[in-house]
Design an enzyme around this catalytic site. Structure first.
Site, PDB file in Angstrom:
ATOM      1  N   CYS A   8     -20.308 -94.828  37.975  1.00 56.03           N
ATOM      2  CA  CYS A   8     -21.108 -95.397  36.885  1.00 56.03           C
ATOM      3  C   CYS A   8     -22.410 -94.604  36.857  1.00 56.03           C
ATOM      4  CB  CYS A   8     -21.380 -96.879  37.150  1.00 56.03           C
ATOM      5  SG  CYS A   8     -22.541 -97.587  35.959  1.00 56.03           S
TER       6      CYS A   8
ATOM      7  N   LEU B 111       7.799 -80.713  43.422  1.00 57.87           N
ATOM      8  CA  LEU B 111       8.118 -82.137  43.541  1.00 57.87           C
ATOM      9  C   LEU B 111       6.841 -82.885  43.188  1.00 57.87           C
ATOM     10  CD1 LEU B 111       9.984 -82.347  46.984  1.00 57.87           C
ATOM     11  CD2 LEU B 111      10.904 -81.845  44.733  1.00 57.87           C
ATOM     12  N   VAL B 112       6.943 -83.829  42.285  1.00 60.51           N
ATOM     13  CA  VAL B 112       5.736 -84.589  41.969  1.00 60.51           C
ATOM     14  C   VAL B 112       5.869 -85.993  42.522  1.00 60.51           C
ATOM     15  CG1 VAL B 112       4.448 -85.662  40.116  1.00 60.51           C
ATOM     16  CG2 VAL B 112       4.947 -83.250  40.016  1.00 60.51           C
TER      17      VAL B 112
ATOM     18  N   GLU C  67     -37.352 -94.223  31.458  1.00 58.70           N
ATOM     19  CA  GLU C  67     -37.440 -92.989  32.236  1.00 58.70           C
ATOM     20  C   GLU C  67     -38.245 -93.065  33.544  1.00 58.70           C
ATOM     21  OE1 GLU C  67     -37.630 -89.483  29.069  1.00 58.70           O
ATOM     22  OE2 GLU C  67     -38.986 -91.118  28.610  1.00 58.70           O
TER      23      GLU C  67
ATOM     24  N   ARG D  44     -33.594 -87.415  30.817  1.00 67.05           N
ATOM     25  CA  ARG D  44     -34.406 -88.556  31.275  1.00 67.05           C
ATOM     26  C   ARG D  44     -35.601 -88.094  32.130  1.00 67.05           C
ATOM     27  NH1 ARG D  44     -31.106 -93.608  33.839  1.00 67.05           N
ATOM     28  NH2 ARG D  44     -32.441 -95.274  33.128  1.00 67.05           N
TER      29      ARG D  44
ATOM     30  N   GLN E 144     -23.743-101.627  31.268  1.00 67.40           N
ATOM     31  CA  GLN E 144     -24.821-101.134  30.382  1.00 67.40           C
ATOM     32  C   GLN E 144     -24.188-100.389  29.208  1.00 67.40           C
ATOM     33  OE1 GLN E 144     -28.067 -99.211  32.479  1.00 67.40           O
ATOM     34  NE2 GLN E 144     -28.268-100.873  33.918  1.00 67.40           N
TER      35      GLN E 144
ATOM     36  N   CYS F 101     -17.819 -97.213  31.779  1.00 67.24           N
ATOM     37  CA  CYS F 101     -17.127 -97.292  33.072  1.00 67.24           C
ATOM     38  C   CYS F 101     -16.556 -98.678  33.320  1.00 67.24           C
ATOM     39  CB  CYS F 101     -18.109 -96.957  34.201  1.00 67.24           C
ATOM     40  SG  CYS F 101     -19.317 -98.281  34.478  1.00 67.24           S
TER      41      CYS F 101
ATOM     42  N   SER G  52     -38.656 -93.230  26.289  1.00 68.20           N
ATOM     43  CA  SER G  52     -38.823 -94.638  26.702  1.00 68.20           C
ATOM     44  C   SER G  52     -39.516 -95.461  25.613  1.00 68.20           C
ATOM     45  CB  SER G  52     -39.631 -94.735  28.010  1.00 68.20           C
ATOM     46  OG  SER G  52     -39.048 -93.959  29.010  1.00 68.20           O
TER      47      SER G  52
ATOM     48  N   ASP H  63      -7.943 -83.574  54.997  1.00 67.86           N
ATOM     49  CA  ASP H  63      -8.450 -84.396  56.105  1.00 67.86           C
ATOM     50  C   ASP H  63      -7.352 -84.771  57.078  1.00 67.86           C
ATOM     51  OD1 ASP H  63     -11.265 -84.871  55.672  1.00 67.86           O
ATOM     52  OD2 ASP H  63     -10.643 -85.781  53.787  1.00 67.86           O
TER      53      ASP H  63
HETATM   54  C1  LIG Z   1      -9.993 -86.872  43.348  1.00 64.44           C
HETATM   55  C2  LIG Z   1      -9.262 -86.388  44.549  1.00 64.44           C
HETATM   56  C3  LIG Z   1      -9.900 -86.488  45.761  1.00 64.44           C
HETATM   57  C4  LIG Z   1      -9.236 -86.065  46.894  1.00 64.44           C
HETATM   58  N1  LIG Z   1      -9.888 -86.152  48.083  1.00 64.44           N
HETATM   59  C5  LIG Z   1      -9.252 -85.731  49.207  1.00 64.44           C
HETATM   60  C6  LIG Z   1      -9.893 -85.799  50.464  1.00 64.44           C
HETATM   61  O1  LIG Z   1     -11.044 -86.244  50.559  1.00 64.44           O
HETATM   62  N2  LIG Z   1      -9.216 -85.362  51.544  1.00 64.44           N
HETATM   63  C7  LIG Z   1      -7.941 -84.871  51.470  1.00 64.44           C
HETATM   64  O2  LIG Z   1      -7.356 -84.513  52.472  1.00 64.44           O
HETATM   65  N3  LIG Z   1      -7.306 -84.799  50.290  1.00 64.44           N
HETATM   66  C8  LIG Z   1      -7.937 -85.207  49.164  1.00 64.44           C
HETATM   67  N4  LIG Z   1      -7.291 -85.105  47.977  1.00 64.44           N
HETATM   68  C9  LIG Z   1      -5.972 -84.479  47.936  1.00 64.44           C
HETATM   69  C10 LIG Z   1      -4.862 -85.486  47.959  1.00 64.44           C
HETATM   70  O3  LIG Z   1      -4.850 -86.176  49.164  1.00 64.44           O
HETATM   71  C11 LIG Z   1      -3.595 -84.705  47.788  1.00 64.44           C
HETATM   72  O4  LIG Z   1      -3.620 -84.144  46.499  1.00 64.44           O
HETATM   73  C12 LIG Z   1      -2.402 -85.588  47.902  1.00 64.44           C
HETATM   74  O5  LIG Z   1      -2.230 -86.097  49.175  1.00 64.44           O
HETATM   75  C13 LIG Z   1      -1.150 -84.851  47.477  1.00 64.44           C
HETATM   76  O6  LIG Z   1      -0.103 -85.783  47.409  1.00 64.44           O
HETATM   77  P1  LIG Z   1       0.657 -86.059  46.047  1.00 64.44           P
HETATM   78  O7  LIG Z   1       1.755 -86.991  46.372  1.00 64.44           O
HETATM   79  O8  LIG Z   1      -0.259 -86.511  44.980  1.00 64.44           O
HETATM   80  O9  LIG Z   1       1.156 -84.594  45.739  1.00 64.44           O
HETATM   81  P2  LIG Z   1       1.723 -83.986  44.415  1.00 64.44           P
HETATM   82  O10 LIG Z   1       0.634 -83.528  43.529  1.00 64.44           O
HETATM   83  O11 LIG Z   1       2.723 -84.897  43.821  1.00 64.44           O
HETATM   84  O12 LIG Z   1       2.436 -82.714  45.060  1.00 64.44           O
HETATM   85  C14 LIG Z   1       1.679 -81.764  45.755  1.00 64.44           C
HETATM   86  C15 LIG Z   1       2.542 -80.621  46.298  1.00 64.44           C
HETATM   87  O13 LIG Z   1       3.299 -81.052  47.400  1.00 64.44           O
HETATM   88  C16 LIG Z   1       4.654 -80.758  47.238  1.00 64.44           C
HETATM   89  N5  LIG Z   1       5.399 -81.866  47.802  1.00 64.44           N
HETATM   90  C17 LIG Z   1       5.129 -83.179  47.639  1.00 64.44           C
HETATM   91  N6  LIG Z   1       6.006 -83.908  48.353  1.00 64.44           N
HETATM   92  C18 LIG Z   1       6.817 -83.032  48.959  1.00 64.44           C
HETATM   93  C19 LIG Z   1       7.928 -83.173  49.839  1.00 64.44           C
HETATM   94  N7  LIG Z   1       8.371 -84.371  50.223  1.00 64.44           N
HETATM   95  N8  LIG Z   1       8.540 -82.049  50.263  1.00 64.44           N
HETATM   96  C20 LIG Z   1       8.122 -80.818  49.886  1.00 64.44           C
HETATM   97  N9  LIG Z   1       7.086 -80.639  49.068  1.00 64.44           N
HETATM   98  C21 LIG Z   1       6.445 -81.725  48.615  1.00 64.44           C
HETATM   99  C22 LIG Z   1       4.844 -80.623  45.756  1.00 64.44           C
HETATM  100  O14 LIG Z   1       5.923 -79.752  45.458  1.00 64.44           O
HETATM  101  C23 LIG Z   1       3.527 -80.057  45.309  1.00 64.44           C
HETATM  102  O15 LIG Z   1       3.530 -78.672  45.420  1.00 64.44           O
HETATM  103  C24 LIG Z   1      -7.929 -85.525  46.812  1.00 64.44           C
HETATM  104  C25 LIG Z   1      -7.298 -85.422  45.580  1.00 64.44           C
HETATM  105  C26 LIG Z   1      -7.943 -85.842  44.446  1.00 64.44           C
HETATM  106  C27 LIG Z   1      -7.262 -85.712  43.142  1.00 64.44           C
HETATM  107  S1  FES Z   2     -22.347 -98.808  32.419  1.00 62.99           S
HETATM  108 FE1  FES Z   2     -22.558 -96.774  31.655  1.00 62.99          FE
HETATM  109  S2  FES Z   2     -21.417 -95.627  33.044  1.00 62.99           S
HETATM  110 FE2  FES Z   2     -21.401 -97.594  33.924  1.00 62.99          FE
END
Ligand SMILES: Cc1cc2nc3c(=O)[nH]c(=O)nc-3n(C[C@H](O)[C@H](O)[C@H](O)COP(=O)(O)OP(=O)(O)OC[C@H]3O[C@@H](n4cnc5c(N)ncnc54)[C@H](O)[C@@H]3O)c2cc1C
Ligand code: FES
Length: 1302
Positions: free
Chosen positions: A119, A249-250, A1234, A886, A83, A87, A1054, A352
Site C-alpha cells: 500500500c 513444467l508449470v 506533504e 510529494r 485511502q 490496494c 497540500s 533461499d
Molecule cells: C514475488 C516473488 C518473490 C520471490 N521471493 C523469493 C525469495 O525470497 N526466495 C526464494 O528462494 N525464492 C523466491 N521466489 C522464487 C519462487 O520461490 C520460485 O519462483 C518458486 O519456488 C518456483 O516454483 P513454481 O512452482 O512457481 O515454479 P514454476 O514457475 O511453475 O516453474 C519453474 C521452473 O521449474 C521447473 N519445474 C517445476 N517443477 C518441476 C519438476 N517437478 N521437475 C522438473 N522441473 C520442474 C519448470 O520447468 C520451470 O522451469 C520469489 C518469486 C516471486 C515471484
Molecule cells: S490505499 Fe492507496 S495504495 Fe493502499
C-alpha cells in the site's frame, strides 16, 4: 487471472503488474481427505488454465453494497484502512483467506498474511488496526501490546477511541461464508482433482476459443500462440516431457509467469502437472521426510511445523532452519502457489531453499534415481545437472543428529517479500561431548551465478576445535573463496562479501550458545503495535467537521465496486495504445521502420510525431517538451511512437516489432558531477542570501565542510498512468477519462495537440489510485499522445502503462547533491552557512526549476541562521525527466540542512537535539526570504515530541545499551519541520465549485480538486454538510470534470482542501442564503420542504463558488517574498536498533504535528502516517539504479522496494498538537498532504546515530558521510566492523561499475 478480469469485468481482480499487490483472489481446492483450504494468490501470476476445478472467490464474491458487506471489508474501511483504495481489494482478500482457514488469527498470522500486499497511501497501521479486531483479546498468542506488557491493550480500542467504534462492527460468522461448490468435490484423493470450473468463467473459455476437456482425461487448452496440457498421471507426464523436453513444467508459475509476462519469453507448449498425484505425496522414513516436488512452499512449511513438536529436538534442526527461511521467502501469496520442486529447479542464484537444503544433505528423486543436492547439482545460472526431459518427483529432507546444528540466515533489501541479497545455510556436526568439528557444510546464495559451496572454508574447519583460532582462519579463507569482481552482476559487492563473514560470525555465536559457552544477544525492541492518538474535541454531534468520518468511498473500495480509469468497460471498437520508447540515451533517430508492426494481427496504426495535428510539444511555465521524439532522443525511455491495436496484447506485440535506428551522439551526461563539469543546467540558476556569509565566516570559532548525496524516488502509485480518450463523433468533441491530479492541464494539452478549442475536450476524473505528484505533467503528455490516436482512428483509445513502462518513462523525485560550508561558535550557535544544491533533473525541465526554488525556500527549516546563502541548479542529464513528488524538493532540501546541523553537533561533541534547539527560530521571526512568522507552534511540537517520546530517559537507556552490546547498537533522533503551504505561483491559489440542489433535497457538489486517496471529497462533503446544515449522506460528489468546474488548479502543494473547501463553502453559503426566506416563512419545515418550495418559487438551486487565494510571490532578484500562506509544523522522534552485522533495523516512532483544527482527524492521521512511511522509504529503502548506459534497472517491485507491512514502526505514536488555530485556511485547519514526508528522515538520523556508536568502538570518531537512503548495505558498511574492514576497497577506475551514481 488478468484475462479473466478483462473478459468478465470483475474489476476486483485488479491489473497490477507488481507481484505483491495482486492478492485479490482466494482459491479453494479439494485436498487429501477433502479438507478445503483457502489461500490467497497473485492474480497476475495465476494462469487461468490452472484454475480448472478450483473455486475462485474475488472481492466481489464476499460482499457488496447491494447485498451485505463482509466483516473484513467493513473493518478495513471503517478503521480508515482505505485511502486511494487501489490496494484495498487485495488487503481484503488476503485477510479473508486467512479468516477462512483461521477465524481467530494471531497478530503474527495477520502480518504474515498481509506481508505480500503493498500500500503506498496508508502506512499500513489502519489496515492492521482493522484486521486486528478479529484477534481474540484473551489469546496469549495475539502478541498485542498488553500481551507484551506495554500498558493499555491495543485491542480494546482505548488508545484510539475516536477513530472508529468496534462495537459497530458486524460479527464474523464463519457459518455464513460461501460454501465450496459441491460439484467440484470428487471422489479421488487428489489435489486440484475436480470436474469443472466454478462460476461463470467457463463461458469465457469458449468465448476465447479455448477448448476445455473434462477430467479425468488430459486437459488441453489451445490459445493463439500457446498450448497448455495438463496430464493426469506420472507416466503420461514423463511421455509428454520426453517428447517435448523444451516445454516447461508449470506448477506455481512464479518463475515461468514473470518471464512470460515481463520479459516476453514465449513457450509454444506448457505442461501443467498439477493433477499428477505422485508429485504431491508425502512420506516419512526413519531417516527423514520425503516431500512431493509439487507441494507448495506453504504446504511444506505447515507440514514441517506439524512434525517439529512430534519429533525429538535433535532431529529437527534442519526442519527448523527450513521453517525460518520459508517464513521470509517471498510472500504468503507466492508461497501458496510456488512449489518446492519449482524453487529447486529454477536454480536461482539467491534461492533461499537451495543453500539450506544442500547444507542439510538433502537429496532429490527423479524418475529412476536419487541425486544429492550438493555443489555439483547447480551447474550455472538457472541450470541444474538434470537433463531437460527429467522430472523432479520428490525431495528427501533428512533428520538432524545429536550434536548437529543447522542454521539459515538471509539479508534482503526489505525484511519481507524480497529476494535475499545474500542467503545461507550452515550445518556443523560435533561428535558427542566434543567441540571438534566432525563435519560441516556451508552454502551461500547471492554470491555467484548459482548456489555456491564454501568448500575450502569448511575444509579448514573440519577436524578442528570450534574456537576463535579456527574461526578467524575460516573468515580469511572465506573471503578469498567467495571473492566477487567489483562489477559483479547484482552490485553491492562489498556488502555481499561482508555479509558472508557476518553470517558465519552469527552462526558462530549461535553454535557457541548451543555449546553453552555464551550468553544471549541483546533483547530486541518488542513488537507491540501500540498506537495512540490525540484528536481535536469540541464539535457538536450534528456537525461532521472535525470528526473522524470514514473516507466516503472506503466501502466501495473495499468491495471492489469503486471504479478506476481502467475499470471503465470497453466500448465497441475500442483500441489500445502501447508506447515505443528509445533504447539510446543520446542519439539521432536515423530511421523508423513500422512495416513489420503493421503486418501483425490486430495492429491498426502507428502514431508518430508527424500525425500530431496541432502542437507537437507540451508547454508549461515557458518550457517545452516534445510529445514524441522526431529526430533526436535524449534519454532511454523517451517516447518515440505508439502502436494502436485491437487488444493490449496485440498493441504490445506491435510495439516490440517497431524498429528504430540510431546514430549515437557523443558525451551523454548522466551524473550530477558530469553535468556540473559540463555546465549542463536548465536556466535559471537560483540563489538566495541573507546577511553576509563571506564576512561571517571570518568571525566564527569553527568552520566545517561536508556534503550529502540523496537518491531519487519512484512515485509507485498503485494505479499506473491510465487514460481513455473517446471521440464523441461530432464537431471534434472528445471525452477524456484520465487519472490525473490536474484535469485542466490535460484538457489544455489535448486541445493544443489536436488543435481544437478547449470547449471540445472534457476531462473526467472519478478517482485516482494514488498520484503523489506524478500525475500532473507526465499524464498530460501521455493523454495528448493517446488523443492523437483517438483522433486519427476515430475510435476510443485506451492507454494504461505497465509498471515497468511507467517507471521507465515518467521519472520521479530528483536525486540531489548538497555541498555545505558551515561556520559556528563553540557554544553551538550556527552563524553562517553556504549551501549548494544540484538536482538531477533529467532530459527535460518539467517542473525542475520550481523544485529548485522550493529547495532554497526551505533551506532554513526551523533554524535562524543569520548569514545564510543557498545556490541551486537543475542539472540537465540524459536520464528520464524528473518531476513533482510529494514535498516538491523540500525533503531533499532539509535533509542536507539537517545533516549539516548533525555534523556541527558531532564536531562539537554535543547531542544533536541541543544544537538544533540552540539554533531554532524563537519569538517573532523573519525567514531568509524576509517573511515574518511566529514559531510558537513549531517549538510546542518540538517540546511535546520530546516529552511524549520520553526522549531524555530513552536517550540515557540507549547509551547504556550501547555500552553493553557489541553487534547491535541503538540510535535515536529528534527532527523538526516547518513546511510552507500553498503555491508561490500566485495564480494557482484559486479554486471554484458548482453546487446543485435537486428537488428531492439531494445535493451534488462539484469542485476542482481530485480525489487521489487524500480524502479531499470526504472533507468537502463535511464542509458542505456544515454550511447547508444537512447530514453528509445527502451530499454526493460524483467526479471532477472540466465541464462542471473549468480552469482548475492542480491538487497539489497540500493546498487542495484549503482552496476547494473555501470555494464549496462559498457556493453553499450562497444557496443557504437563498433558502433563508423560505426557512423564515416555514420555520418548522424540513430541508426537503424548503428545497421544493424554492423550486416552485423559481429560486435557483444551483450556485457557483469561488475562492481567490492569497497573493503570494517570490521576487528572486530582490531575494524576498511571501511564497507561502502559512506553515505546517511538526517534530518526530525515532529510535532504531541496528544489527551492525547485516544493517537490519527496527524502529519506534513518535510524531507530533500541528495541523491547526483538523477537519477530519482520521483522514489527517492517515496523511501523516502515509507520508511518514513514504519518507521512511525515501531515506532508508528505495533505490533507483541506472546502468552505465542510462537504462533504469529498477523497473518493478522485485527490484525496487517500497515499504511493506514489515517496515511499519513497531511502535507508531501520532499526536495532533492541541489548541492550534490557523486563520489562513478553512475552519482553522492546515494542509497536511506533504509536510510529514520529511519526518521519515528521523529514521535515517537514528540509524546514523547507531552507526556512530558502532564506529566509535572501532576508534572512528567525528563526522562521517552516510548517503541517503541508508539501506542495510550502507548502514552495515558504515559501521566499519571488523568484517567490513576485511573487504579490500575496489580501486576506482580499475573496473566498470555496474550502476551509475547519479
Ligand atoms: C514475488 C516473488 C518473490 C520471490 N521471493 C523469493 C525469495 O525470497 N526466495 C526464494 O528462494 N525464492 C523466491 N521466489 C522464487 C519462487 O520461490 C520460485 O519462483 C518458486 O519456488 C518456483 O516454483 P513454481 O512452482 O512457481 O515454479 P514454476 O514457475 O511453475 O516453474 C519453474 C521452473 O521449474 C521447473 N519445474 C517445476 N517443477 C518441476 C519438476 N517437478 N521437475 C522438473 N522441473 C520442474 C519448470 O520447468 C520451470 O522451469 C520469489 C518469486 C516471486 C515471484
Ligand atoms: S490505499 Fe492507496 S495504495 Fe493502499
Amino acid at each position: 487471472m488478468l484475462l479473466l478480469r478483462t473478459c468478465s469485468g470483475i474489476t476486483g481482480i485488479r491489473t497490477l503488474v507488481t507481484l505483491a499487490h495482486q492478492t485479490h483472489v482466494s482459491i479453494s481446492t479439494v485436498h487429501l481427505y477433502y479438507t478445503i483450504r483457502h489461500y490467497s494468490a497473485n492474480a497476475c501470476l495465476l494462469p487461468l488454465c490452472q484454475l480448472h476445478g478450483a473455486a475462485v472467490i474475488t472481492v466481489e464474491g464476499i460482499g457488496s453494497t447491494k447485498t451485505r458487506i463482509h466483516p473484513v471489508q467493513e473493518r478495513i474501511a471503517k478503521a480508515h484502512g482505505s485511502q486511494c483504495g487501489f490496494c484495498t481489494p487485495g488487503m481484503v482478500m488476503s485477510m479473508y483467506a486467512l479468516l477462512r482457514n483461521k477465524p481467530q488469527p494471531t497478530m503474527e498470522d495477520i502480518t504474515q498474511a498481509l506481508a505480500g500486499n503493498l500500500c503506498r497511501c496508508t502506512g499500513y497501521r489502519p489496515i492492521v488496526d482493522g484486521c486486528r479486531t478479529f484477534c481474540q483479546v484473551q489469546s496469549s498468542e495475539t502478541n498485542c501490546c498488553q500481551a507484551n506488557g506495554v500498558g493499555n491493550c491495543c485491542l480494546n480500542g482505548a488508545n484510539n477511541p475516536q477513530l472508529f467504534d468496534k462495537d459497530d462492527f458486524l460479527p464474523l460468522d464463519p457459518t455464513q461464508e460461501l460454501i465450496f461448490p459441491p460439484e467440484l468435490i470428487v471422489s479421488h484423493h487428489m489435489l486440484f482433482h475436480t470436474t469443472r470450473g466454478y462460476l461463470v468463467w467457463c463461458q469465457h473459455f469458449s468465448e476465447m476459443g479455448l477448448i476445455c476437456m473434462a477430467n479425468p482425461q488430459t486437459l488441453t487448452f489451445c490459445g493463439e500462440r500457446m498450448t497448455w496440457v495438463s496430464p493426469t498421471s506420472l507416466e503420461e507426464l514423463v511421455q509428454l516431457k520426453t517428447s517435448n523436453p523444451k516445454a516447461p513444467l508449470v506448477m506455481g508459475n512464479t518463475n515461468i509467469g514473470p518471464d512470460m509476462r515481463f520479459k516476453g519469453v514465449q513457450h509454444p507448449l506448457i505442461i501443467s502437472p498439477t493433477r499428477v498425484t505422485e508429485l504431491f505425496e508425502v512420506t516419512q522414513t526413519p531417516q527423514g521426510v520425503c516431500l512431493g516436488a509439487g507441494c507448495s512452499l506453504s504446504e511444506v512449511r505447515s507440514l514441517l511445523e506439524k512434525l517439529v513438536p512430534q519429533l525429538p529436538e535433535e532431529k529437527t534442526e534442519l526442519f527448523k532452519a527450513l521453517i525460518q527461511q520459508l517464513g521470509n521467502l517471498g510472500s504468503q501469496q507466492i508461497r501458496n502457489v510456488a512449489s518446492l520442486g519449482g524453487n529447486i529447479m529454477s536454480a536461482y542464484p539467491n534461492s533461499d531453499l537451495n543453500p539450506i537444503l544442500a547444507a542439510g544433505n538433502s537429496k532429490v528423486s527423479v524418475i529412476s534415481s536419487e541425486v544429492p543436492l550438493n555443489q555439483d547439482f547447480f551447474v550455472s545460472f538457472g541450470k541444474t545437472i538434470l537433463k531437460p526431459e527429467e522430472i523432479l518427483v520428490s525431495v528427501f529432507i533428512p533428520f538432524s543428529r545429536k550434536g548437529e546444528f543447522v542454521r539459515a540466515f538471509r539479508q534482503a533489501p526489505r525484511k519481507e517479500s524480497s529476494f535475499a541479497t545474500v542467503t545461507t545455510g550452515m550445518r556443523v556436526f560435533f561428535s558427542e561431548g566434543s567441540r571438534v568439528v566432525q563435519d560441516i557444510s556451508i552454502y551461500y546464495g547471492g554470491m555467484g551465478p548459482t548456489t555456491v559451496s564454501a568448500a575450502k572454508t569448511c575444509a579448514a574447519i573440519v577436524a578442528r576445535p570450534w574456537d576463535d583460532e579456527t574461526l578467524s582462519r575460516a573468515y580469511d579463507i572465506l573471503l578469498d573463496e567467495l571473492a566477487l569482481p567489483p562489477s559483479a552482476p547484482g552490485g553491492k559487492v562489498e556488502f555481499r562479501r561482508s555479509l558472508t563473514l557476518s553470517f558465519l560470525f552469527k552462526f558462530n555465536l549461535e553454535v557457541l550458545q548451543k555449546l553453552r559457552e555464551m550468553v544471549g544477544l541483546s533483547r530486541e525492541i518488542q513488537r507491540s503495535l501500540h498506537f495512540k492518538y490525540h484528536v481535536s474535541k469540541g464539535q457538536s454531534n450534528q456537525d461532521p467537521v472535525g470528526r473522524p468520518i470514514m473516507h466516503r468511498s472506503a466501502i466501495s473500495q473495499a468491495t471492489g465496486e469503486a471504479v478506476y480509469c481502467d475499470d471503465i468497460p470497453k466500448t465497441d471498437g475500442e483500441l489500445f495504445l502501447a508506447l515505443v520508447t528509445s533504447s539510446r540515451a543520446h542519439a539521432k533517430i536515423t530511421g523508423l521502420d513500422v512495416s513489420e508492426a503493421l503486418q501483425l494481427p490486430g495492429v491498426v496504426d502507428v502514431i508518430t510525431s508527424k500525425d500530431i495535428p496541432g502542437k507537437k510539444v507540451r508547454s508549461m511555465f515557458g518550457y517545452h517538451e516534445e510529445l514524441l521524439a522526431e529526430s533526436k532522443v535524449s534519454c532511454i525511455g523517451q517516447m518515440v511512437c505508439a502502436v494502436v491495436a485491437d487488444t493490449r496484447a496485440h498493441a504490445k506485440r506491435g510495439a516490440a516489432a517497431v524498429k528504430i535506428s540510431y546514430e549515437d551522439l557523443p558525451d551523454p551526461v548522466f551524473t550530477i558531477e558530469e553535468a556540473v563539469e559540463k555546465s549542463s543546467f536548465f536556466e535559471p540558476l537560483r540563489m538566495i542570501e541573507r546577511g553576509n556569509v563571506t564576512e561571517a565566516f571570518k568571525s566564527v570559532d569553527q568552520v566545517y565542510e561536508g556534503e550529502m548525496r540523496m537518491g531519487g524516488q519512484e512515485h509507485f502509485y498503485m494505479e499506473t498512468q491510465s487514460m481513455l480518450v473517446v471521440p464523441v463523433g461530432e464537431e471534434t468533441e472528445f471525452n477524456v477519462y484520465v487519472s490525473t491530479q490536474w484535469p485542466t492541464l490535460t484538457q489544455d494539452a489535448v486541445a493544443e495537440t489536436l488543435d481544437i478549442p478547449s470547449n471540445r475536450v472534457t476531462c473526467h476524473v472519478k478517482r485516482i489510485g494514488g498520484a503523489f505528484g506524478g500525475k500532473v505533467t507526465k499524464t498530460s503528455i501521455l493523454a495528448s499522445i493517446t488523443s492523437v490516436a483517438a483522433w486519427k482512428t476515430n475510435h476510443a483509445v485506451r492507454c494504461v502503462l505497465e509498471r515497468g513502462e511507467d517507471m521507465l518513462i515518467t521519472g520521479g523525485r530528483h536525486p540531489i547533491l548538497g555541498k555545505y560550508k558551515v561556520g559556528f561558535m563553540n557554544d553551538g550557535r550556527i552563524v553562517a552557512a553556504d549551501i549548494q544544491y544540484f538536482t538531477n533533473a533529467g532530459n527535460t525541465v518539467d517542473e525542475s526549476v520550481l523544485v529548485v526554488e522550493k529547495i532554497l525556500l526551505h533551506m532554513d527549516n526551523t533554524y535562524n541562521i543569520p548569514n545564510l546563502r543557498g545556490r541551486a541548479a537543475a542539472c540537465r542529464t540524459n536520464l528520464p525527466s524528473n518531476t513533482a513528488f510529494r514535498g516538491f524538493g523540500v525533503p531533499q532540501s532539509i535533509m542536507v540542512v539537517e545533516n549539516m546541523v548533525n555534523d556541527v553537533a558531532v564536531v562539537l561533541g554535543r547531542p544533536p537535539d541541543q544544537v538544533r534547539e540552540i539554533n531554532m527560530y524563537k519569538g517573532l521571526s523573519v525567514t531568509h526570504y524576509k517573511f515574518e512568522f511566529s514559531p510558537e507552534n513549531m517549538l510546542r511540537c518540538w517540546e511535546e515530541c520530546k516529552a511524549k517520546s520520553d526522549y531524555s530517559a530513552r536517550r540515557r537507556a540507549i547509551d547504556q545499551f550501547n555500552q553493553q552490546s557489541r553487534w547491535k547498537k541503538r540510535g535515536m533522533s529528534l527532527i523538526p519541520i516547518k513546511y510552507g503551504i500553498a503555491f508561490a505561483e500566485s495564480f494557482l491559489n484559486q479554486a471554484a465549485a458548482l453546487v446543485h440542489i435537486y428537488k428531492d433535497g439531494s445535493v451534488l457538489v462539484n469542485h476542482g480538486g481530485t480525489e487521489m486517496g487524500q480524502g479531499i471529497h470526504t472533507k468537502i462533503q463535511q464542509v458542505a454538510s456544515r454550511e447547508l446544515h444537512i447530514p453528509p449522506s445527502k451530499i454526493y460528489i460524483s467526479e471532477t470534470s472540466t465541464n462542471t468546474v473549468p480552469n482548475t488548479c492542480p491538487s497539489a502543494a497540500s493546498f487542495g482542501t484549503d482552496a476547494n473547501g473555501m470555494a464549496v463553502k462559498n457556493a453553499c453559503q450562497t444557496l443557504y442564503q437563498r433558502l433563508e426566506p423560505l426557512r423564515q416563512k416555514d420555520p418548522k419545515g424540513s430541508w426537503e420542504s424548503w428545497v421544493r418550495a424554492a423550486f416552485f418559487e423559481k429560486i435557483s438551486l444551483s450556485a457557483t463558488g469561488f475562492h481567490r487565494g492569497p497573493d503570494l510571490y517570490m521576487d528572486w532578484d530582490k531575494m524576498e517574498g511571501q511564497p507561502y500562506a502559512y506553515y505546517t509544523f511538526g517534530a518526530c522522534c525515532c529510535e532504531v536498533e541496528l544489527d551492525c552485522l547485516t544493517g537490519d533495523y527496527r524502529v519506534r516512532t513518535d510524531i507530533v504535528v500541528d495541523i491547526g483544527r483538523s477537519l477530519n482527524p482520521s483522514v489527517d492521521i492517515g496523511q501523516i502516517e502515509g507520508a511518514f512511511m513514504q519518507g521512511l522509504g525515501l531515506y532508508t529503502l528505495e533505490e533507483l539504479k541506472f546502468s552505465p548506459s542510462g537504462l533504469l534497472y529498477t523497473r518493478g517491485p522485485s527490484q525496487y522496494k517500497i515499504p511493506a507491512v514489515c517496515d511499519m514502526p513497531l511502535q507508531f505514536n501520532v499526536y495532533l498538537l492541541s489548541d492550534s488555530h490557523n486563520p489562513h485556511a478553512i475552519y482553522s485547519s492546515k494542509g497536511i498532504g506533504e509536510p510529514v514526508l520529511f519526518l521519515g528522515s528521523s529514521v535515517f538520523f537514528a540509524i546514523k546515530d547507531a552507526v556512530a556508536a558502532a564506529r566509535s568502538e572501532s576508534g572512528l570518531v567525528g563526522p562521517f558521510s552516510l548517503d541517503s537512503p541508508a539501506t542495510p548495505e550502507r548502514a552495515c558498511l558504515a559501521c566499519a566492523s571488523r568484517f567490513t574492514q576485511k573487504i579490500p576497497d575496489s580501486k576506482p577506475g580499475s573496473f566498470k561499475p555496474r550502476a551509475l551514481n547519479i
